[in-house]
Design an enzyme around this catalytic site. Structure first.
Site, short mmCIF file in Angstrom:
data_model
loop_
_atom_site.label_atom_id
_atom_site.label_comp_id
_atom_site.label_asym_id
_atom_site.label_seq_id
_atom_site.Cartn_x
_atom_site.Cartn_y
_atom_site.Cartn_z
N ASP A 1 -12.60 6.00 2.87
CA ASP A 1 -11.17 5.70 3.02
C ASP A 1 -10.82 7.27 3.43
O ASP A 1 -10.79 8.15 2.56
CB ASP A 1 -10.41 5.30 2.14
CG ASP A 1 -8.86 5.54 2.20
OD1 ASP A 1 -8.22 5.96 3.08
OD2 ASP A 1 -8.35 4.95 1.33
N LYS B 1 2.60 11.59 -3.34
CA LYS B 1 1.56 10.62 -4.10
C LYS B 1 0.52 11.57 -4.80
O LYS B 1 -0.20 11.25 -5.98
CB LYS B 1 0.88 9.74 -3.14
CG LYS B 1 -0.25 8.93 -3.87
CD LYS B 1 -0.60 7.78 -2.92
CE LYS B 1 -1.61 6.83 -3.41
NZ LYS B 1 -2.42 6.19 -2.36
N GLU C 1 -7.15 0.46 -4.50
CA GLU C 1 -7.21 0.58 -2.97
C GLU C 1 -8.47 -0.17 -2.05
O GLU C 1 -8.15 -0.89 -1.37
CB GLU C 1 -6.82 1.85 -2.29
CG GLU C 1 -5.27 2.28 -2.41
CD GLU C 1 -5.04 3.80 -2.35
OE1 GLU C 1 -6.06 4.42 -1.81
OE2 GLU C 1 -3.78 4.03 -2.61
N ASP D 1 0.87 -1.26 -0.09
CA ASP D 1 0.07 -0.03 0.01
C ASP D 1 0.97 1.33 -0.17
O ASP D 1 1.67 1.46 0.97
CB ASP D 1 -0.89 -0.04 1.17
CG ASP D 1 -1.56 1.30 1.50
OD1 ASP D 1 -1.72 2.24 0.53
OD2 ASP D 1 -2.24 1.35 2.46
P1 ADP Z 1 -2.60 7.71 4.06
O1 ADP Z 1 -3.72 6.73 3.49
O2 ADP Z 1 -2.84 9.08 3.68
O3 ADP Z 1 -1.07 7.37 3.43
P2 ADP Z 1 -3.28 6.61 6.59
O4 ADP Z 1 -4.26 5.98 6.42
O5 ADP Z 1 -2.02 6.15 7.34
O6 ADP Z 1 -2.62 7.78 5.56
O7 ADP Z 1 -3.92 7.84 7.91
C1 ADP Z 1 -3.09 8.66 8.26
C2 ADP Z 1 -3.77 9.56 9.29
O8 ADP Z 1 -4.54 8.88 10.43
C3 ADP Z 1 -3.26 10.68 10.05
O9 ADP Z 1 -3.98 11.80 9.91
C4 ADP Z 1 -3.06 10.16 11.53
O10 ADP Z 1 -3.05 11.17 12.67
C5 ADP Z 1 -4.36 9.48 11.56
N1 ADP Z 1 -4.42 8.47 12.66
C6 ADP Z 1 -3.43 7.46 12.85
N2 ADP Z 1 -3.61 6.97 13.98
C7 ADP Z 1 -4.85 7.37 14.56
C8 ADP Z 1 -5.61 7.27 15.74
N3 ADP Z 1 -5.33 6.44 16.59
N4 ADP Z 1 -6.50 8.12 16.00
C9 ADP Z 1 -6.90 9.16 15.16
N5 ADP Z 1 -6.14 9.29 13.91
C10 ADP Z 1 -5.13 8.65 13.70
MG MG Z 2 -4.32 5.22 2.53
#
Ligand code: ADP
Ligand code: MG
Length: 364
Positions: free
Chosen positions: A196, A73, A174, A10
Site C-alpha cells: 500500500d 491520520k 486496510e 476508508d
Molecule cells: P492515502 O492512502 O494516503 O489516503 P491515496 O491512496 O489516495 O492516499 O493515494 C494518494 C497518492 O496517489 C497521491 O500521491 C497521488 O498523487 C497519487 N496518485 C493518484 N492518482 C495517481 C495517478 N494516476 N498516477 C500517479 N499517482 C497517482
Molecule cells: Mg490509503
C-alpha cells in the site's frame, strides 16, 4: 435501498472513500459531486470562520496553510512526545500542541481540536454525501485502519464516530479490506502480501487466511514515504531548472502542485509538459516518464527493503506467497507496479482501482 444501511469507509491519510453493498449484493462506490469517488481528508476553517472539508478545503490550502489540516491520520492516537508527531510538526504549517494528557491538540481558526474531532469532521462529510446519495440517514459504518494501529488508535476512530452519532460497528484492517475486495477469503487458505503506497505513507502487510479469517502475520512501513515524495523529487529538478536556490514558499507550493499533475499524467503518457506560472513569463518543461523513474528509484528501493523485512518477520519467502495486492493511488505508477513484480517475483493483483479497493472491501 434497505433501511439503516451500513457503509464501508476508508478513512485515508490523503483521501477517503466510501462504498456500500446494494440489496442484490453488488458492491458500489459512493460518488461525490463531480464524478469523483475519493474525497481529500482535509479540514480547514477560512478567515470568515466557515468550516471546509474535502475539496473545498483542498482548494484554499495554499492560501490558508495554517488553518488547513491535512495528513492528520498520522497523528491519530499518538502522544505528543512520539517520534511521528515530532517529525510531522517539522513539516506541517498548522500548529501541533500537547494537550492536558500529552495527547495531540491542533489549532484551526483560533479553535482547538482533538484528533477525534478532526476525524469526526471528515467522517461526517463522508456520511452526509452517502446519505444524500442513498437518500436515507446513515447511522452505522465499518471503518478501516492500518494493520499496525494499536488499541488506542482504533479507539480514537470509534470515538470520532460517537461524536457525530455514527456507530462504528467494526474497525477492520486496510489490507484485510483489500483482500476481501478481491474475494480472497473465498479460498480455503493462502498467504498474501498487501503493498500500500498512498500519498504520504507506505505500508506492507503479510496476511494469512486461516479458516476464512485473515490473520496479520507481519506489518512494516514508513510513515513518511509516499506519492508526495515523488512530487518532491520532480519539484526539486524543476526548481533547479528555474535556477531557484532559495524559492519562496508560494513558489514551492506551486511547483509541487505542477509536479503532482505531471506525475499523474505520466502514469498514462511517456512524457508531459509541466507548466509553472501563466502567460508569457510561464516556465515550460518537458518531463519524461523514464527520467522520473530514475528519480524515484531510491524511494522504491526503500519500500523493497521494508517488504523483505516483513516477509522475514512473517516467516515466508516471496515464492511461498499466493498473491500480492496493490493498494494506494501511488501504485498506479507503472514503475511502482513493475518494482512490486520484481521484488515479489510475480505480477501483483491490480485490476480494482487501488484508491478504492479498501472502501469496497470495508463495505463487503
Ligand atoms: P492515502 O492512502 O494516503 O489516503 P491515496 O491512496 O489516495 O492516499 O493515494 C494518494 C497518492 O496517489 C497521491 O500521491 C497521488 O498523487 C497519487 N496518485 C493518484 N492518482 C495517481 C495517478 N494516476 N498516477 C500517479 N499517482 C497517482
Ligand atoms: Mg490509503
Amino acid at each position: 435501498m434497505h433501511k439503516d444501511p451500513i457503509i464501508g469507509i476508508d478513512l485515508g491519510t490523503t483521501n477517503s472513500c466510501a462504498a456500500i453493498v446494494e440489496e442484490g449484493g453488488n458492491v458500489k462506490l459512493i460518488p461525490y459531486k463531480g464524478g469523483e469517488y475519493t474525497i481529500p481528508s482535509i479540514f480547514a476553517i477560512d478567515d470568515k470562520g466557515n468550516e471546509l472539508i474535502g475539496y473545498e478545503a483542498k482548494r484554499q490550502w495554499q492560501l490558508n496553510p495554517k488553518n488547513t489540516i491535512y495528513g492528520s491520520k498520522r497523528l491519530v492516537g499518538r502522544t505528543f512526545q512520539s517520534d511521528v508527531v515530532t517529525a510531522m510538526k517539522k513539516v506541517v504549517a498548522y500548529s501541533v500542541r500537547p494537550g492536558k494528557k500529552s495527547e495531540v491538540v491542533l489549532d484551526v481558526g483560533k479553535k482547538e481540536f482533538s484528533l477525534q474531532e478532526i476525524s469526526a469532521k471528515i467522517l461526517n462529510k463522508i456520511r452526509d454525501v452517502a446519505a444524500n446519495y442513498l437518500k436515507t440517514p446513515i447511522k452505522r459504518a465499518v471503518v478501516t485502519v492500518p494493520a499496525y494501529f494499536n488499541d488506542r488508535q482504533r479507539q480514537t476512530v470509534k470515538e470520532a464516530g460517537k461524536l457525530i452519532d455514527l456507530e462504528v460497528v467494526r474497525i477492520i484492517n486496510e489490507p484485510t479490506a483489500a483482500a476481501l475486495a478481491y474475494g480472497l477469503d473465498k479460498g480455503s487458505q493462502g498467504t498474501f502480501a498487501v503493498y500500500d503506497l498512498g500519498g504520504g505513507t507506505f505500508d506492507i502487510s503479510i496476511l494469512k487466511l486461516v479458516d476464512g479469517v485473515f490473520e496479520v502475520k507481519s506489518t512494516g512501513g514508513d510513515s513518511a514515504l509516499g506519492g508526495d515524495d515523488f512530487d518532491r523529487a520532480i519539484a526539486q529538478r524543476v526548481l533547479q531548472a528555474l535556477g531557484e536556490t532559495a524559492p519562496a514558499p508560494g513558489l514551492v507550493a506551486e511547483v509541487l502542485a505542477a509536479s503532482r499533475k505531471a506525475k499523474e499524467a505520466l502514469t498514462d503518457a511517456p512524457e508531459t509538459e509541466l507548466v509553472v506560472g501563466a502567460g508569457a513569463g510561464a516556465h515550460h518543461q518537458t518531463v519524461r516518464r523514464s527520467e522520473v523513474e530514475e528519480w524515484i528509484r531510491p524511494l522504491l528501493q526503500k519500500t523493497g527493503a521494508v517488504c523483505r523485512r516483513a516477509l522475514k518477520d512473517a516467516g515466508v519467502t516471496a515464492a511461498e506467497l499466493d498473491g500480492v495486492i496493490l493498494v494506494g493511488g501511488s501504485t498506479r505508477v507503472p514503475a511502482v507496479r513493475a518494482y512490486v513484480a520484481e521484488i515479489f517475483g510475480r505480477e501483483p493483483l491490480g485490476d480494482i482501482d487501488p484508491d478504492q479497493v479498501v472502501a469496497l472491501g470495508a463495505a463487503v
